[in-house]
Design an enzyme around this catalytic site. Structure first.
Site, PDB file in Angstrom:
ATOM      1  N   ARG A   1       0.389  -0.829   0.360  1.00 40.72           N
ATOM      2  CA  ARG A   1      -0.004  -0.194  -0.158  1.00 40.72           C
ATOM      3  C   ARG A   1       0.521   1.558   0.053  1.00 40.72           C
ATOM      4  O   ARG A   1       0.806   1.765  -0.299  1.00 40.72           O
ATOM      5  CB  ARG A   1      -0.686  -0.056   1.418  1.00 40.72           C
ATOM      6  CG  ARG A   1      -2.161  -0.876   1.640  1.00 40.72           C
ATOM      7  CD  ARG A   1      -2.979  -1.065   2.842  1.00 40.72           C
ATOM      8  NE  ARG A   1      -3.732   0.411   2.561  1.00 40.72           N
ATOM      9  CZ  ARG A   1      -4.529   1.017   3.297  1.00 40.72           C
ATOM     10  NH1 ARG A   1      -4.363  -0.140   4.124  1.00 40.72           N
ATOM     11  NH2 ARG A   1      -5.724   1.291   2.878  1.00 40.72           N
TER      12      ARG A   1
ATOM     13  N   CYS B   1      -1.099   5.771   9.200  1.00 40.77           N
ATOM     14  CA  CYS B   1      -1.615   4.728   8.548  1.00 40.77           C
ATOM     15  C   CYS B   1      -2.383   4.940   7.604  1.00 40.77           C
ATOM     16  O   CYS B   1      -3.080   5.634   6.708  1.00 40.77           O
ATOM     17  CB  CYS B   1      -1.989   3.540   9.060  1.00 40.77           C
ATOM     18  SG  CYS B   1      -3.075   3.628  10.930  1.00 40.77           S
TER      19      CYS B   1
END
Length: 287
Positions: free
Chosen positions: A180, A238
């Site tokens: 990611r 995050c």
């Protein structure tokens, strides 16, 4: 401050050994991305006396593109939730889940940010408890309403404006999975990649194969290799501010303070004026 409690210590507390009159409030934060059945998992099996905490409903406000997928709830909302779990002034709170404390760390961070000092993560969570041969129970638990008074701002946070320049003045860690960060895969947010200047530091590397946190020395070595220093301001993000709390906990175990970016990449990537880069390096390339 101590961050972790092991299962043997918790078992002694629940059995009444060495508690010095302090109550122990045990909270089950069963949640993982893509699994909406946390309550069902809790009802099937949980630590004796544990109450269920609904991460999406109690540890976050409604999703908002300008604030992220899991924005922090208001202080009033969070205090009402904490009291519904029975927390009183002076209680010891222990949070756990069944995913390496990736979800429970959100509650740990929020309670610590709200001024509670005696808040711990159960190292290894439900798996460690089972592995020790301790009993579990099923069904719902209710608590008498507590009277805890919460505050806000006991821990450092940054916002999107600070995140934009943090890599120049300090160290910004991206706690998501490496794919990611690199922009190879993005399951939920509108753009793939990372905040320019951020260093990849997946939360999964905070844990051993048994789901427990690495030793303080091993974590300190890990973060030092990533560029963390006592004199370098460190911040973490995050996807939506959940697993970044796990990284803050790991940094604390290693002896390093760190700020949290609550909106994280879900907030950042929804604002078209914010740059996003891809690739393995902090400065990356424009996607």
């Amino acid at each position: 401050m101590q961050t972790l409690m092991d299962v043997a210590t918790l078992k002694d507390r629940l059995d009444g050994a060495g508690t010095a009159g302090q109550r122990t409030v045990l909270l089950d934060v069963r949640w993982t991305l893509g699994d909406p059945h946390g309550r069902e998992h809790y009802l099937a099996e949980h630590l004796p006396g544990a109450l269920f905490v609904d991460l999406a409903a109690e540890l976050a406000g409604p999703a908002d593109p300008s604030r992220g997928r899991h924005p922090l709830p208001t202080l009033e909302q969070f205090q009402a939730s904490a009291r519904s779990w029975g927390i009183r002034s002076g209680d010891v709170v222990v949070a756990y889940d069944d995913s390496g404390n990736m979800a429970a760390a959100r509650l740990w961070w929020m309670l610590r940010n709200a001024g509670l000092a005696d808040v711990y993560l159960l190292d290894g969570g439900l798996a460690a408890w089972r592995g020790a041969g301790y009993a579990v129970e099923s069904g719902e638990r209710q608590a008498e309403t507590g009277d805890v008074e919460l505050m806000d701002g006991a821990l450092p946070v940054i916002d999107a404006g600070q995140a934009a320049s943090w890599g120049r003045q300090g160290l910004l860690l991206d706690a998501r999975a490496g794919e990611r960060y690199r922009g190879e895969f993005e399951p939920v947010d509108p753009r793939a990649g990372h905040i320019p200047g951020a260093v990849s530091a997946p939360t999964t590397a905070n844990l051993g194969a048994d789901g427990r946190f690495l030793s303080p020395a091993a974590l300190r070595e890990r973060f030092t290799d990533l560029g963390v220093r006592a004199d370098v301001p460190t911040a973490v993000y995050c996807g939506s501010g959940v697993t970044a709390a796990h990284e803050v906990a790991a940094l604390e175990i290693a002896g390093f303070p760190a700020a949290l970016y609550p909106g994280s990449f879900s907030e950042w990537s929804n604002n078209p004026s914010n740059d996003v880069v891809t690739g393995a390096s902090p400065d990356g390339v424009a996607p």
